[in-house]
Design an enzyme around this catalytic site. Structure first.
Site, PDB file in Angstrom:
ATOM      1  N   CYS A  42      -9.631   1.199  -2.365  1.00  0.00           N
ATOM      2  CA  CYS A  42      -8.958   2.497  -2.337  1.00  0.00           C
ATOM      3  C   CYS A  42      -8.502   2.762  -3.757  1.00  0.00           C
ATOM      4  O   CYS A  42      -7.541   2.146  -4.237  1.00  0.00           O
ATOM      5  CB  CYS A  42      -7.773   2.508  -1.370  1.00  0.00           C
ATOM      6  N   CYS A  75      -4.739   4.564  -4.144  1.00  0.00           N
ATOM      7  CA  CYS A  75      -3.530   3.861  -3.690  1.00  0.00           C
ATOM      8  C   CYS A  75      -3.952   2.580  -3.002  1.00  0.00           C
ATOM      9  O   CYS A  75      -4.535   1.718  -3.628  1.00  0.00           O
ATOM     10  CB  CYS A  75      -2.654   4.741  -2.821  1.00  0.00           C
ATOM     11  N   SER A  76      -3.681   2.449  -1.703  1.00  0.00           N
ATOM     12  CA  SER A  76      -4.061   1.222  -1.012  1.00  0.00           C
ATOM     13  C   SER A  76      -4.301   1.482   0.473  1.00  0.00           C
ATOM     14  O   SER A  76      -3.832   0.738   1.325  1.00  0.00           O
ATOM     15  CB  SER A  76      -2.992   0.142  -1.188  1.00  0.00           C
ATOM     16  N   CYS A  77      -5.005   2.572   0.805  1.00  0.00           N
ATOM     17  CA  CYS A  77      -5.327   2.863   2.195  1.00  0.00           C
ATOM     18  C   CYS A  77      -6.080   1.684   2.798  1.00  0.00           C
ATOM     19  O   CYS A  77      -7.005   1.138   2.186  1.00  0.00           O
ATOM     20  CB  CYS A  77      -6.177   4.126   2.294  1.00  0.00           C
TER      21      CYS A  77
END
Length: 213
Positions: A114, A117-119
């Protein structure tokens, strides 16, 4: 063969623009408060997080992969409509909507990142690993996926295509790793034991039967 970087930059609307989602920010704030007030031992908290990050959480995804390995009809359904196929096993909810399954083959290796961000698909993979959220991984996985995989100990043959899938708030990915040789006689429970969290991100491979857990 050049690596195929497939980017799907849909709107990141759940905390994007920062490294943490709204949910993660709330969890971090609560964690800090509990530690500060002496209610929680930081070492014990770290151990609990590690357990859910690497052991309990990914078991859901491992069951999905094991069923796909052993049931061709389910595999086809998973590749066609991952959200519904995963929900049929009882896994779903927030952070697990709009799932897409991609399959590793002799021709293609898939890697999930991702970039903004950090999906991450919490319902099937548990807590995201620290490295998945790091700026280094998020940038280098796109620029040099073959090199990143080598650092994880995954050597991808030069003639095998690497596809990089960019998770978003709308779409999250699950990698179906290649089924390891020698696992033909195993039932679904034993197959699930071979499936690692990293393999379902694409940063690892399934365990060999009889190998270390």
């Amino acid at each position: 063969m050049q690596d195929d970087h497939k980017h799907d930059h849909h709107g990141h609307d759940d905390g994007h623009g920062s490294a943490l989602s709204d949910t993660e920010l709330r969890v971090r704030a609560l964690e800090s408060l509990l530690v500060a007030k002496g209610y929680v031992d930081p070492a014990a908290l770290a151990a609990i997080i590690e357990t859910y990050e690497t052991r309990i959480g990914p078991r859901n995804g491992a069951r999905v992969v094991a069923k796909a390995w052993s049931d061709p009809a389910y595999r086809d359904w998973l590749l066609r409509d991952a959200t519904a196929a995963i929900a049929a096993l009882g896994f779903g909810g927030r952070q697990g909507e709009h799932m897409v399954a991609v399959e590793n083959t002799e021709a293609t290796h898939n890697l999930v990142v991702c970039t903004l961000c950090s999906c991450y698909p919490w319902p099937v993979l548990g807590l995201p690993p620290t490295w998945y959220k790091s700026p280094a991984y998020r940038s280098r996985a796109v620029i040099d996926p073959r090199g990143v995989l080598a650092e994880f100990g995954v050597g991808v043959p030069a003639d095998r295509q690497i596809r990089v899938w960019d998770s978003t708030a709308e779409t999250r990915y699950l990698v179906i790793p290649q089924r390891p040789p020698g696992s033909e006689g195993l039932d679904e429970a034993a197959l699930a034991d071979l499936v690692t969290r990293d393999a379902m991100i694409g940063a690892g491979l399934a365990r060999q039967p009889g190998g270390d857990a």
